[in-house]
Write a protein that holds these residues in place. Structure first.
Motif, short mmCIF file in Angstrom:
data_model
loop_
_atom_site.label_atom_id
_atom_site.label_comp_id
_atom_site.label_asym_id
_atom_site.label_seq_id
_atom_site.Cartn_x
_atom_site.Cartn_y
_atom_site.Cartn_z
N TRP A 1 0.83 -1.21 0.00
CA TRP A 1 0.00 0.00 0.00
C TRP A 1 0.86 1.26 0.00
CZ3 TRP A 1 -4.95 0.03 -1.16
CH2 TRP A 1 -5.74 -1.10 -0.91
N SER A 2 1.92 1.26 0.77
CA SER A 2 2.76 2.46 0.87
C SER A 2 3.73 2.59 -0.31
CB SER A 2 3.55 2.44 2.18
OG SER A 2 4.40 1.30 2.25
N LYS A 3 4.06 1.47 -0.96
CA LYS A 3 4.99 1.50 -2.10
C LYS A 3 4.39 0.69 -3.25
CE LYS A 3 8.86 1.84 1.12
NZ LYS A 3 10.09 1.21 1.65
N PRO A 4 3.26 1.19 -3.80
CA PRO A 4 2.54 0.42 -4.82
C PRO A 4 3.33 0.27 -6.12
CG PRO A 4 1.61 2.62 -4.63
CD PRO A 4 2.59 2.48 -3.50
N LEU A 5 3.16 -0.87 -6.74
CA LEU A 5 3.84 -1.15 -8.00
C LEU A 5 3.27 -0.35 -9.16
CD1 LEU A 5 4.18 -5.03 -7.64
CD2 LEU A 5 5.86 -3.27 -7.08
N SER A 6 2.22 0.42 -8.89
CA SER A 6 1.61 1.27 -9.91
C SER A 6 2.01 2.73 -9.78
CB SER A 6 0.08 1.16 -9.81
OG SER A 6 -0.34 1.52 -8.49
N ASP A 7 2.85 3.06 -8.81
CA ASP A 7 3.20 4.45 -8.53
C ASP A 7 3.88 5.12 -9.73
OD1 ASP A 7 3.35 6.16 -5.79
OD2 ASP A 7 4.96 6.74 -7.17
N PRO A 8 3.61 6.41 -9.97
CA PRO A 8 4.27 7.11 -11.08
C PRO A 8 5.77 7.25 -10.90
CG PRO A 8 2.32 8.32 -10.31
CD PRO A 8 2.61 7.25 -9.30
N ASP A 9 6.23 7.22 -9.67
CA ASP A 9 7.65 7.40 -9.37
C ASP A 9 8.39 6.06 -9.51
OD1 ASP A 9 10.17 7.84 -8.30
OD2 ASP A 9 9.44 9.07 -6.64
N PRO A 10 9.34 5.96 -10.44
CA PRO A 10 10.09 4.71 -10.62
C PRO A 10 10.80 4.25 -9.35
CG PRO A 10 10.48 6.19 -12.46
CD PRO A 10 9.76 6.98 -11.41
N LYS A 11 11.25 5.22 -8.54
CA LYS A 11 11.95 4.88 -7.29
C LYS A 11 11.01 4.14 -6.33
CE LYS A 11 14.71 6.96 -3.55
NZ LYS A 11 13.87 6.48 -2.42
N ILE A 12 9.78 4.62 -6.21
CA ILE A 12 8.83 3.96 -5.32
C ILE A 12 8.47 2.58 -5.86
CG2 ILE A 12 6.45 4.04 -4.44
CD1 ILE A 12 6.77 7.05 -4.16
N ARG A 13 8.32 2.47 -7.18
CA ARG A 13 8.03 1.16 -7.77
C ARG A 13 9.17 0.19 -7.51
NH1 ARG A 13 6.46 4.19 -12.34
NH2 ARG A 13 8.06 3.21 -13.68
N ALA A 14 10.40 0.67 -7.59
CA ALA A 14 11.56 -0.19 -7.33
C ALA A 14 11.56 -0.66 -5.88
CB ALA A 14 12.85 0.55 -7.66
N GLU A 15 11.21 0.24 -4.96
CA GLU A 15 11.14 -0.13 -3.55
C GLU A 15 10.02 -1.14 -3.32
OE1 GLU A 15 10.63 3.62 -1.65
OE2 GLU A 15 12.75 4.17 -1.76
N GLY A 16 8.90 -0.96 -4.03
CA GLY A 16 7.80 -1.91 -3.92
C GLY A 16 8.18 -3.28 -4.45
N LEU A 17 8.95 -3.30 -5.53
CA LEU A 17 9.41 -4.56 -6.09
C LEU A 17 10.33 -5.28 -5.11
CD1 LEU A 17 9.82 -6.63 -8.35
CD2 LEU A 17 11.59 -5.11 -9.30
N GLU A 18 11.25 -4.55 -4.52
CA GLU A 18 12.15 -5.17 -3.54
C GLU A 18 11.37 -5.69 -2.34
OE1 GLU A 18 14.97 -7.02 -1.75
OE2 GLU A 18 15.19 -6.21 -3.78
N ALA A 19 10.31 -4.95 -1.94
CA ALA A 19 9.47 -5.41 -0.84
C ALA A 19 8.77 -6.72 -1.20
CB ALA A 19 8.44 -4.34 -0.48
N LEU A 20 8.32 -6.83 -2.44
CA LEU A 20 7.70 -8.07 -2.90
C LEU A 20 8.70 -9.22 -2.87
CD1 LEU A 20 5.57 -9.86 -4.23
CD2 LEU A 20 6.14 -8.79 -6.43
N LYS A 21 9.91 -8.95 -3.31
CA LYS A 21 10.93 -10.00 -3.30
C LYS A 21 11.26 -10.45 -1.87
CE LYS A 21 13.19 -8.82 -7.69
NZ LYS A 21 14.43 -8.35 -8.35
N GLN A 22 11.29 -9.49 -0.94
CA GLN A 22 11.54 -9.86 0.45
C GLN A 22 10.38 -10.68 1.01
OE1 GLN A 22 14.35 -9.58 2.27
NE2 GLN A 22 13.23 -10.85 3.76
#
Length: 302
Positions: A101-122
Motif C-alpha cells: 500500500w505504501s509502495k505500490p507497483l503502480s506508482d508514477p515514481d520509478p523509485k517507489i516502484r523499485a522499492e515496492g518490487l524489492e518489498a515483494l521479493k523480500q
C-alpha cells in the motif's frame, strides 16, 4: 487509513476485459468435496490478531483458539517467527506483503516502484523461510493521479521482474481483490493473471471485499484453479448504506450479506483444497479469537 489499519482498530464502473470462451471454461472444474468434511484448513491473518504480547504469546493464543495456521506479515524478524511457529505447531501458509500500500507497483515514481518490487521479493524470501506456499500482493492502486491503464501496465511490468524469483523458490504471487479501484471484474482478473503466462502468479480471493460490487461465488467459479488462498470476511450492505461504506465490515461472520452456502458450493465446484484465513474484526481477546474460529468452522460446514 488503509484497510489493514481499519481492521486492527474496528471490531477489535467495472472494467470489462476481453476473455475468450476457453479462458472462461478454465475456471470450472468437476464438483468435488460437497460434504461437510472438506480438505480446507483454518487460519487467521496476523494483522487481525489484536491480543497483546510477543509473537510467541500471540501464536499460543491463536492455537488455543482453534486455528491451525496464521498468515504472517512480511518484514518481521524471521528467527522470532520461526521459533514461535515451531513452539506452537502452527503452519504459516501465506505471507502478506507489508508495503504494497505504501509502495505500490503502480506508482508514477520509478523509485517507489523499485522499492515496492524489492518489498515483494523480500516477502517471497520470508515466505520461503516460513514454509508458506504463496504471498499476498495488492498489485496497484488507481486514483486521481494514477490512471487505470497505467496501473495495469506498471504493475504487470514490476510483477514480471519478481516472477523468476517466485519460480526459483517454488512460490505463488497471489493477487488480492481489494478496494483499490483496480481489477474490478472477475473476467479482468482472469485476464490479468493469465497474461503473465506463469504458474507462479495466481489469485488470493477475498470474499467480503466483493460484496459491494459483485457476487463472490461468480468470481470463484471464473478464477477457478487460479485461486491460491481465501480471505473469509463478512460484509453488511444494510449497515454500509445506513452508516457508511466501511461500516459494512463491522459485523460478525455469519451476520452479514455473504451467502456462505453459495460461496462454499462454488469452492467445492472448483475442487479447492487448502487454506482459508479470517480477516475479520473481533480478534482482540482470546474469547474473540475462539469465536472467530467457531464461526469459520460453521462457514466451512455450510
Amino acid at each position: 487509513m488503509n484497510r489493514r489499519e481499519f481492521f486492527k482498530n474496528s471490531l477489535g464502473a467495472v472494467a470489462v476485459a476481453a476473455v475468450t470462451p476457453h479462458v472462461l471454461a478454465a475456471g470450472n472444474s468437476p464438483q468435488a468435496n460437497t460434504g461437510s468434511k472438506r480438505p480446507i484448513r483454518k487460519a487467521i491473518m496476523w494483522g487481525t490478531v489484536g491480543v497483546e504480547g510477543s509473537v510467541l504469546e500471540k501464536m499460543k493464543v491463536v492455537k488455543e483458539a482453534g486455528f491451525e495456521g496464521v498468515e504472517m506479515n512480511s518484514h518481521m524478524d524471521q528467527d522470532e517467527v520461526l521459533r514461535a511457529r515451531d513452539a506452537t505447531g502452527l503452519t504459516i501458509p501465506s505471507v502478506c506483503g507489508a508495503h504494497h500500500w505504501s509502495k505500490p507497483l503502480s506508482d508514477p515514481d520509478p523509485k517507489i516502484r523499485a522499492e515496492g518490487l524489492e518489498a515483494l521479493k523480500q516477502t517471497l524470501r520470508d515466505a520461503k523461510r516460513y514454509g508458506a506456499s504463496s504471498v499476498l500482493l495488492v498489485p496497484g492502486v488507481v486514483n486521481k493521479n494514477v490512471s487505470y491503464a497505467d496501473a495495469y501496465t506498471r504493475s504487470q511490468a514490476e510483477i514480471r521482474k519478481a516472477v523468476p524469483l517466485a519460480e526459483e523458490l517454488g512460490l505463488k504471487i497471489a493477487i488480492e481483490n481489494v478496494w483499490n479501484h483496480f481489477l474490478l471484474s472477475p473476467l479482468e482478473a482472469v485476464r490479468y493473471v493469465d497474461e503473465f503466462n506463469s504458474p507462479a502468479v495466481g489469485w488470493h480471493f477475498d470474499v467480503g471485499n466483493v460484496i459491494t460490487y459483485g457476487w463472490p461465488e461468480q468470481w470463484i467459479r471464473l478464477l477457478g484453479k487460479r485461486i491460491q488462498k481465501f480471505h473469509i470476511k463478512e460484509y453488511s450492505r444494510k449497515r454500509s448504506e445506513e452508516e457508511g461504506l466501511w461500516k459494512g465490515f463491522e459485523v460478525p461472520l455469519l451476520e452479514g450479506d455473504d451467502d456462505w452456502p453459495a460461496v462454499m458450493k462454488a469452492i467445492d465446484e472448483i475442487g479447492y483444497s487448502g487454506w482459508v484465513m479470517t480477516e475479520q474484526g473481533g480478534g482482540n481477546t482470546p474469547q474473540g479469537l475462539k469465536d472467530l474460529a467457531v464461526r469459520l468452522g460453521k462457514i466451512l460446514s455450510c
